[in-house]
Scaffold this motif. Structure first.
Motif, PDB file in Angstrom:
ATOM      1  N   ASP A 195       0.471   4.372  -2.470  1.00  0.00           N
ATOM      2  CA  ASP A 195       0.162   5.671  -1.874  1.00  0.00           C
ATOM      3  C   ASP A 195       1.188   6.725  -2.294  1.00  0.00           C
ATOM      4  OD1 ASP A 195      -2.079   4.731  -0.609  1.00  0.00           O
ATOM      5  OD2 ASP A 195      -1.136   4.508   1.359  1.00  0.00           O
ATOM      6  N   ARG A 230      -6.890  -4.110  -4.551  1.00  0.00           N
ATOM      7  CA  ARG A 230      -7.106  -4.224  -3.104  1.00  0.00           C
ATOM      8  C   ARG A 230      -6.976  -2.869  -2.410  1.00  0.00           C
ATOM      9  NH1 ARG A 230      -3.088  -8.905  -3.546  1.00  0.00           N
ATOM     10  NH2 ARG A 230      -4.424 -10.611  -4.256  1.00  0.00           N
ATOM     11  N   HIS A 231      -6.282  -1.942  -3.061  1.00  0.00           N
ATOM     12  CA  HIS A 231      -6.107  -0.606  -2.486  1.00  0.00           C
ATOM     13  C   HIS A 231      -7.048   0.412  -3.123  1.00  0.00           C
ATOM     14  CE1 HIS A 231      -2.857  -2.346  -0.358  1.00  0.00           C
ATOM     15  NE2 HIS A 231      -2.021  -2.386  -1.375  1.00  0.00           N
ATOM     16  N   ALA A 234      -7.189   6.965  -5.212  1.00  0.00           N
ATOM     17  CA  ALA A 234      -7.208   5.582  -5.685  1.00  0.00           C
ATOM     18  C   ALA A 234      -8.441   5.301  -6.536  1.00  0.00           C
ATOM     19  CB  ALA A 234      -7.145   4.619  -4.499  1.00  0.00           C
ATOM     20  N   ARG A 283       0.824  -1.206   0.000  1.00  0.00           N
ATOM     21  CA  ARG A 283       0.000   0.000   0.000  1.00  0.00           C
ATOM     22  C   ARG A 283       0.862   1.262   0.000  1.00  0.00           C
ATOM     23  NH1 ARG A 283      -5.066   1.742   1.201  1.00  0.00           N
ATOM     24  NH2 ARG A 283      -5.804  -0.344   1.725  1.00  0.00           N
TER      25      ARG A 283
END
Length: 259
Positions: free
Chosen positions: A187, A216-217, A197, A183
Motif C-alpha cells: 500500500d 493476494r493484494h 493495485a 499489505r
C-alpha cells in the motif's frame, strides 16, 4: 501482455545479484523510464539505506534516484511512527540503516519492540538468546521481512526468516511483518505512485514474498527465472500460481508492451 499503469520491481535477484546488474536489467528499467510508466524499486534489503541503494544502482547505469526506491526499513519506520510512536525499539540487523529509521526510538536494552532486519554475523547465539529473553518479558516482535534465504554471488544464504521461525516457536509469539509481503508495504508503494493495485504489476524472484504476496493484494504478479527462483516455483504454492513467468527482467518491456 500486461495492461499496467505502474510497475513495482524487486531489486535483489531481479535487477542485480550481489549488486552487479543482470543482463538486460539496465535497459529494461530505462525502457520503463523512457515510456513514462510510473515505477518503484522495492526491496526487503536491510543492509543499505535508500540513498545508498539508489547511488549504487545509478553507478551501475540504472536511471534511478533515491525517490524511486522503497526499502523495508523505510516502510518499517513509517509503520512504527504511526502505530508505536513512543516504543523503545531494539534493532537486530546486519548493516547500517539508521538513516532510514527516522523517528524510531532505538535502544540497547529494555525494549518494547524487537525489530529484526536482514540476517548476518550479528545473528549469533548471544544476540538471539538476548532477543528471546526480551520476548519472554513481553517485548513485541516485528520484522522488516521474513525471507528464509537470499542469493549472493556465492549461492544461497540463510536470511532472517529462518531465525524468526525459531524465535516465534520458542517464545510463543508471532512477528508482525513490515516488509514484503505485508499489505502495508504494498500500500505504501502504491500510494507513492498514486497507483491502484488492479492496474499495477509486481516483478520479483521470490514466488511467495514478491509474486503471490502481491497477487493476494490485487496486483498482477510476474515471476522471473533469476535470483532465488527455483524450477518448481513456476507451479506456485498450495494452488496459487504466478500470473506470469518470464526468463528475466530483460523480457519485461515486451510483456508491458513497450516494444
Amino acid at each position: 501482455m500486461i495492461d499496467a499503469h505502474a510497475v513495482l520491481i524487486d531489486i535483489d535477484g531481479v535487477l542485480t545479484v550481489s549488486w552487479e546488474p543482470l543482463t538486460g536489467a539496465v535497459e529494461a528499467v530505462r525502457a520503463i523510464r523512457d515510456a513514462g510508466l510510473p515505477f518503484a524499486l522495492i526491496t526487503n534489503t536491510t543492509s543499505r539505506t535508500r540513498a545508498r541503494i539508489a547511488a549504487t544502482l545509478a553507478e551501475a547505469g540504472f536511471p534511478v534516484e533515491t525517490e524511486d526506491v522503497l526499502t523495508a526499513p523505510s516502510a518499517a519506520a513509517a509503520y512504527l511512527r504511526e502505530h508505536r510512536p513512543d516504543a523503545r525499539c531494539l534493532l537486530l540487523n546486519s548493516g547500517e540503516i539508521a538513516e532510514d529509521l527516522g523517528g524510531v526510538h532505538l535502544v540497547d536494552d529494555a525494549p518494547d519492540v524487537v525489530l529484526t532486519g536482514g540476517a548476518g554475523p550479528e545473528f549469533g547465539y548471544e544476540a538471539l538468546n538476548s532477543v528471546f529473553g526480551h520476548l519472554q518479558r513481553g517485548a513485541e516482535l516485528m520484522a522488516m521481512h521474513a525471507n528464509l534465504f537470499w542469493r549472493t554471488s556465492a549461492g544461497l544464504s540463510l536470511d532472517t526468516g529462518a531465525f524468526l521461525l525459531g524465535l516465534q516457536q520458542a517464545a510463543g509469539t508471532r512477528a508482525t511483518i513490515l516488509g514484503k509481503p505485508a499489505r502495508a508495504f504494498f500500500d505504501t508503494a502504491l500510494r507513492g505512485l498514486d497507483a491502484t493495485a488492479g492496474r499495477t504489476a509486481m516483478i520479483g524472484d521470490d514466488v511467495e514474498s514478491d509474486v503471490l504476496g502481491a497477487q493476494r493484494h490485487g496486483l498482477t504478479g510476474v515471476l522471473v527465472r533469476t535470483g532465488k527462483f527455483q524450477p518448481d516455483h513456476e507451479h506456485g504454492i498450495d494452488g496459487e500460481v504466478p500470473d506470469h513467468v518470464i526468463d528475466s527482467v530483460a523480457d519485461l518491456p515486451g510483456l508491458l508492451g513497450l516494444g
